[in-house]
Design a protein around this motif. Structure first.
Motif, PDB file in Angstrom:
ATOM      1  N   PRO A 141       1.770   1.318  -2.101  1.00 16.84           N
ATOM      2  CA  PRO A 141       1.306   1.863  -0.832  1.00 16.84           C
ATOM      3  C   PRO A 141       1.238   0.730   0.189  1.00 16.84           C
ATOM      4  CG  PRO A 141      -0.559   1.503  -2.282  1.00 16.84           C
ATOM      5  CD  PRO A 141       0.671   1.166  -3.078  1.00 16.84           C
ATOM      6  N   THR A 142       1.665   0.996   1.406  1.00 15.81           N
ATOM      7  CA  THR A 142       1.578  -0.070   2.401  1.00 15.81           C
ATOM      8  C   THR A 142       1.044   0.429   3.731  1.00 15.81           C
ATOM      9  OG1 THR A 142       3.853   0.333   3.141  1.00 15.81           O
ATOM     10  CG2 THR A 142       3.540  -1.400   1.504  1.00 15.81           C
ATOM     11  N   PHE A 143       0.227  -0.370   4.337  1.00 19.64           N
ATOM     12  CA  PHE A 143      -0.168  -0.167   5.726  1.00 19.64           C
ATOM     13  C   PHE A 143      -0.288  -1.545   6.368  1.00 19.64           C
ATOM     14  CE2 PHE A 143      -2.801   0.865   9.357  1.00 19.64           C
ATOM     15  CZ  PHE A 143      -2.103   1.951   9.849  1.00 19.64           C
ATOM     16  N   ASN A 144       0.574  -1.794   7.314  1.00 21.28           N
ATOM     17  CA  ASN A 144       0.641  -3.121   7.963  1.00 21.28           C
ATOM     18  C   ASN A 144       0.803  -4.259   6.950  1.00 21.28           C
ATOM     19  OD1 ASN A 144       0.482  -1.988  10.450  1.00 21.28           O
ATOM     20  ND2 ASN A 144      -1.670  -2.439  10.799  1.00 21.28           N
ATOM     21  N   ASP A 175       2.506   4.450   5.651  1.00 24.93           N
ATOM     22  CA  ASP A 175       1.957   5.452   6.562  1.00 24.93           C
ATOM     23  C   ASP A 175       2.272   5.096   8.014  1.00 24.93           C
ATOM     24  OD1 ASP A 175       1.162   6.821   4.403  1.00 24.93           O
ATOM     25  OD2 ASP A 175      -0.975   6.451   4.606  1.00 24.93           O
ATOM     26  N   ASN A 176       3.538   4.966   8.285  1.00 24.63           N
ATOM     27  CA  ASN A 176       4.004   4.709   9.641  1.00 24.63           C
ATOM     28  C   ASN A 176       3.307   3.509  10.276  1.00 24.63           C
ATOM     29  OD1 ASN A 176       5.753   5.379  11.710  1.00 24.63           O
ATOM     30  ND2 ASN A 176       4.275   6.704  12.736  1.00 24.63           N
ATOM     31  N   SER A 177       3.258   2.412   9.559  1.00 26.91           N
ATOM     32  CA  SER A 177       2.534   1.223  10.022  1.00 26.91           C
ATOM     33  C   SER A 177       2.963   0.782  11.410  1.00 26.91           C
ATOM     34  CB  SER A 177       2.814   0.041   9.079  1.00 26.91           C
ATOM     35  OG  SER A 177       2.326   0.282   7.808  1.00 26.91           O
ATOM     36  N   ILE A 208       9.326   5.538   1.579  1.00 31.42           N
ATOM     37  CA  ILE A 208       8.845   6.828   2.067  1.00 31.42           C
ATOM     38  C   ILE A 208       8.010   6.525   3.305  1.00 31.42           C
ATOM     39  CG2 ILE A 208       7.380   8.829   1.603  1.00 31.42           C
ATOM     40  CD1 ILE A 208       7.970   8.495  -1.348  1.00 31.42           C
ATOM     41  N   ARG A 209       8.435   7.069   4.430  1.00 35.00           N
ATOM     42  CA  ARG A 209       7.663   6.853   5.658  1.00 35.00           C
ATOM     43  C   ARG A 209       6.900   8.137   5.965  1.00 35.00           C
ATOM     44  NH1 ARG A 209      10.236   6.528  11.691  1.00 35.00           N
ATOM     45  NH2 ARG A 209       8.276   6.278  12.813  1.00 35.00           N
ATOM     46  N   ARG A 210       5.591   8.094   5.906  1.00 30.39           N
ATOM     47  CA  ARG A 210       4.782   9.287   6.148  1.00 30.39           C
ATOM     48  C   ARG A 210       4.271   9.257   7.582  1.00 30.39           C
ATOM     49  NH1 ARG A 210       0.475  10.690   1.836  1.00 30.39           N
ATOM     50  NH2 ARG A 210      -0.704   9.001   2.812  1.00 30.39           N
ATOM     51  N   ASP A 249      -7.932  11.591   8.102  1.00 29.07           N
ATOM     52  CA  ASP A 249      -6.495  11.489   7.821  1.00 29.07           C
ATOM     53  C   ASP A 249      -5.655  12.377   8.733  1.00 29.07           C
ATOM     54  OD1 ASP A 249      -7.822  13.576   6.575  1.00 29.07           O
ATOM     55  OD2 ASP A 249      -6.301  13.785   5.030  1.00 29.07           O
ATOM     56  N   GLN A 250      -6.300  13.328   9.420  1.00 31.52           N
ATOM     57  CA  GLN A 250      -5.540  14.216  10.304  1.00 31.52           C
ATOM     58  C   GLN A 250      -6.120  14.144  11.716  1.00 31.52           C
ATOM     59  OE1 GLN A 250      -5.778  17.449   6.983  1.00 31.52           O
ATOM     60  NE2 GLN A 250      -5.210  18.430   8.883  1.00 31.52           N
TER      61      GLN A 250
END
Ligand code: GDD
Ligand code: MN
Length: 377
Positions: A26-29, A57-59, A80-82, A310-311
């Motif tokens: 999992p990645t964020f920035n 998650d669309n960093s 996977i780009r969410r 998250d939303q």
């Protein structure tokens, strides 16, 4: 299944190059870390058919762009780009489910987890000695010395609580580093929470001791670049997870948070009444309405930041959402009063009728705002 596939797959030998191990990250920035991690995996996993699935998650720092670039050069890399979603657990679940490798590992991108343990983890699964292998900081040979004192204490407390309350038996259920058999994961996946950080705890608690688990020690390192995303809301998520698992998933994490926010609304409402009465002494009906409006607004804001983190609605959607939330809550009030009346009619116990009404209102508000206010896009 085999019968269906036989005419399609003519030459089973061609599938020989498929990955056996899928490493889900999992990645964020994490722009500055993903390449180094890839290089380390490449060095460690010689002789293993592996792939790495980065779930980003669309960093804002464009981690996904870099991973895509890497994926164009090496077929073992996938991205996977969410969009419009956040969350470590959800990202891991999606990553694992997006692959077909018989074994899946989850590890962080920042090199705090020791990739050198992967071959050993894999052989424990392949030999049948385990269905889940956990990288553990809290057994002999492992360590978490890189954590600062505050984090270490919080982690120790959470671990103790999870073990006591949920009857989880492993030493490090808070670890974010593990490897699992795909078939076992697929069975559990529908019951896992996509919220929060604690996917391993969730897996272990949901499996109710029916997952053959082995822990191996490792040293939790220091973050290479960037900073931790763990914040106080993650702690809230954790408490919710424990409660949800305690009630056997009858009470969802989100509903619990929604209900807690609802309770804060009562205090906001009473606070507003108190202040208004002190300051202006206006007619009661008017300030009661004003109090309700203020409480609904604060509930909306809190739900937008916590319950539906998250939303989260942003920009103009906030205004639209707020109006929809007012409408939903107004109808909820009627549901509340209606139920309270009919209970009171049968059994004139004020607190029972009151609670039943409030609960009905909360369930209505929750269900309908999930449909109209924070609707899944
Ligand atoms: N896709 C996605 N979405 N990834 C995320 C998100 C998110 O919302 N939040 C964090 N991540 C990624 C980070 O980019 C990193 O690769 C990994 O998840 C872990 O996040 P950190 O912010 O580095 O967490 P930590 O170091 O404080 O805690 C980690 O280690 C602990 C000990 O093993 C986590 O893995 C914890 O779950 C674990 O307990
Ligand atoms: Mn980290």
């Amino acid at each position: 299944m085999k019968e269906i596939l036989r005419p399609v797959i003519e030459n089973p030998q061609e599938t020989a190059g498929l990955p056996v191990l899928s490493v889900v990250v999992p990645t964020f920035n994490e722009r500055d870390n993903v390449i180094t991690l890839f290089e380390k995996l490449q060095a460690t996993l010689k002789g293993v058919a592996w792939e790495v699935v980065y779930v980003d998650d669309n960093s804002p720092d464009g981690t996904w762009e870099l991973v895509r670039e890497l994926a164009r050069r090496d077929g073992r890399v996938r991205c996977i780009r969410r969009i419009a979603r956040r969350g470590l657990s959800g990202a891991c679940i999606e990553g694992i489910l997006a692959s077909c490798a018989p074994y899946a590992a989850v590890m962080d991108a920042d090199l705090q987890h020791d990739e050198m343990q992967l071959p050993k983890m894999l052989s424990l699964l392949q030999s049948g000695a385990a269905e889940l292998v956990v990288g553990s900081r809290f057994i002999a040979g492992g360590s978490a010395d890189s954590l600062n004192k505050q984090r270490a204490n919080a982690s120790a407390f959470a671990t103790k609580m999870a073990k006591r309350v949920l009857g989880v038996e492993i030493a490090d259920p808070m670890s974010g580093f593990f490897m699992i058999r795909r078939d076992r994961f697929e069975q559990l996946a529908p019951r896992l929470s996509t919220r929060g950080f604690k996917i391993l705890l969730d897996i272990v608690a949901t499996a109710h001791g029916k997952l053959k688990t082995v822990e191996i020690p490792y040293t939790f390192g220091s973050r290479l670049h960037g900073e931790s995303k763990l914040d106080s809301v993650v702690v809230l998520d954790f408490l919710g997870l424990v409660l949800a698992k305690l009630t056997n998933d009858t009470v969802s994490l989100r509903f619990l948070m929604f209900a807690v926010v609802g309770c804060t609304g009562l205090f906001v409402h009473l606070g507003a009444l108190f202040v208004a009465l002190r300051l202006f002494n206006p007619p009661f009906v008017e300030i009661q309405a004003l109090g309700a409006l203020i409480a609904m607004t604060s509930n909306f804001v809190l739900n937008n930041f916590l319950t539906y983190r998250d939303q989260r609605l942003k920009g103009f959607a906030i205004l639209r959402g707020l109006v929809a939330f007012y409408l939903v809550c107004s109808v909820g009030l009627f549901a509340n009063i209606g139920v309270a009346f009919s209970v009171y009619d049968q059994e004139p116990i004020w607190w029972l009728a009151g609670t039943a009404g409030a609960l009905m209102g909360a369930v209505w508000n929750y269900a309908v705002s999930g449909l109209f206010v924070w609707r899944k896009r």
